[in-house]
Enzyme design. Sequence first.
Site, mmCIF file in Angstrom:
data_model
loop_
_atom_site.group_PDB
_atom_site.id
_atom_site.type_symbol
_atom_site.label_atom_id
_atom_site.label_comp_id
_atom_site.label_asym_id
_atom_site.label_seq_id
_atom_site.Cartn_x
_atom_site.Cartn_y
_atom_site.Cartn_z
ATOM 1 N N ARG A 70 54.987 88.719 27.901
ATOM 2 C CA ARG A 70 54.360 89.953 28.407
ATOM 3 C C ARG A 70 54.544 91.102 27.428
ATOM 4 O O ARG A 70 53.641 91.930 27.226
ATOM 5 C CB ARG A 70 54.966 90.312 29.767
ATOM 6 C CG ARG A 70 54.335 91.532 30.441
ATOM 7 C CD ARG A 70 54.823 91.660 31.878
ATOM 8 N NE ARG A 70 54.160 92.758 32.574
ATOM 9 C CZ ARG A 70 54.746 93.912 32.875
ATOM 10 N NH1 ARG A 70 56.025 94.116 32.542
ATOM 11 N NH2 ARG A 70 54.089 94.862 33.514
ATOM 12 N N HIS A 83 51.555 93.309 25.970
ATOM 13 C CA HIS A 83 51.473 94.756 26.167
ATOM 14 C C HIS A 83 51.549 95.507 24.839
ATOM 15 O O HIS A 83 51.117 96.660 24.771
ATOM 16 C CB HIS A 83 52.564 95.223 27.122
ATOM 17 C CG HIS A 83 52.224 94.984 28.561
ATOM 18 N ND1 HIS A 83 52.491 95.899 29.560
ATOM 19 C CD2 HIS A 83 51.626 93.940 29.167
ATOM 20 C CE1 HIS A 83 52.066 95.415 30.721
ATOM 21 N NE2 HIS A 83 51.554 94.217 30.507
ATOM 22 N N ASP A 125 51.354 95.947 16.796
ATOM 23 C CA ASP A 125 52.044 96.761 15.795
ATOM 24 C C ASP A 125 53.443 97.187 16.225
ATOM 25 O O ASP A 125 54.041 98.077 15.623
ATOM 26 C CB ASP A 125 51.213 98.004 15.465
ATOM 27 C CG ASP A 125 50.949 98.875 16.695
ATOM 28 O OD1 ASP A 125 51.463 98.548 17.787
ATOM 29 O OD2 ASP A 125 50.234 99.882 16.562
ATOM 30 N N ASN A 142 53.954 99.800 32.273
ATOM 31 C CA ASN A 142 55.179 99.402 31.573
ATOM 32 C C ASN A 142 56.457 99.892 32.252
ATOM 33 O O ASN A 142 57.509 99.255 32.124
ATOM 34 C CB ASN A 142 55.177 99.954 30.144
ATOM 35 C CG ASN A 142 54.167 99.266 29.239
ATOM 36 O OD1 ASN A 142 53.895 98.083 29.401
ATOM 37 N ND2 ASN A 142 53.617 100.013 28.288
ATOM 38 N N HIS A 197 51.250 83.845 34.109
ATOM 39 C CA HIS A 197 51.894 84.167 35.388
ATOM 40 C C HIS A 197 52.352 82.920 36.128
ATOM 41 O O HIS A 197 52.801 83.010 37.269
ATOM 42 C CB HIS A 197 50.942 84.984 36.269
ATOM 43 C CG HIS A 197 50.844 86.424 35.868
ATOM 44 N ND1 HIS A 197 50.117 87.368 36.560
ATOM 45 C CD2 HIS A 197 51.393 87.092 34.820
ATOM 46 C CE1 HIS A 197 50.227 88.546 35.973
ATOM 47 N NE2 HIS A 197 50.986 88.401 34.901
#
Length: 266
Positions: A7, A11, A19, A39, A138
């Site tokens: 995850r 994200h 990056d 987040n 998931h």
Amino acid sequence: MAASLIRLHFHDCFVHGCDASILLENSSSINSELNALQNKDSVRGFDVIEDAKSAVEELCPGVVSCADILAVAARDASVAVSGPSWNVKLGRRDSMTANLDEAKRDLPLFTASLDDLISLFGAKGLNARDMVALSGSHTIGQAQCGLFRDRIYSGSNIDGNFARTRQRRCPATSSPHADARLAALDLVTPNSFDNNYFKNLIQKKGLLESDQVLFSGGSTDSIVTEYSKSPKTFKSDFASAMIKMGDIGPLTGSAGQIRRICRLVN
């Protein structure tokens, strides 16, 4: 930590490319992406990445980026729970800033509709099949009660017995303690990377709204059905989609930097 590391990579890549911007903490010049609702209080795995970075820095300082370490960690996390492996492209560099507004805009919400998901992934060069395959991550991991309370108490398209089972861990009344309670996304095999996630969706046992919309009479129903019948196809497509995701907007050449510590710019 497998689900968390996968995850974390996802994200990272969905916000201004792969990056390592998600790893940056708040400072006088940086408004961290961790402040985004998608987040906040849910992404984890930072210590794993920092430990790996520290070990790599001892061997070859200033060579391997945090973004690359995060990409490799996601692949190894998959392998550790019997998921697929893939060849990770290397050569990414690290950003020198975070992108909070982009995180708020581009990361999917747990209430996202199917059209929202297809649009968000499409904007990153990923098609609907890639989106469904990546959602299959998931099959491992957990979600907080506050993210699925509405679905298990008043949601539609949900199996009644499944909802009642989840209600035991997630009370109807919201509170900080209750909202933080965790439940496995896959009730059957929560720690094994398999295709049960898709079987669950067909049985109306998706924990999050953004899970169940993948099988709700829409355009992705056939993909879910295919993956539910063929774990081999799912794992192959998941690996391919992870490679494509890892290609989103990397910094290369002289762009960005190679951070010495992942949570801070040099």
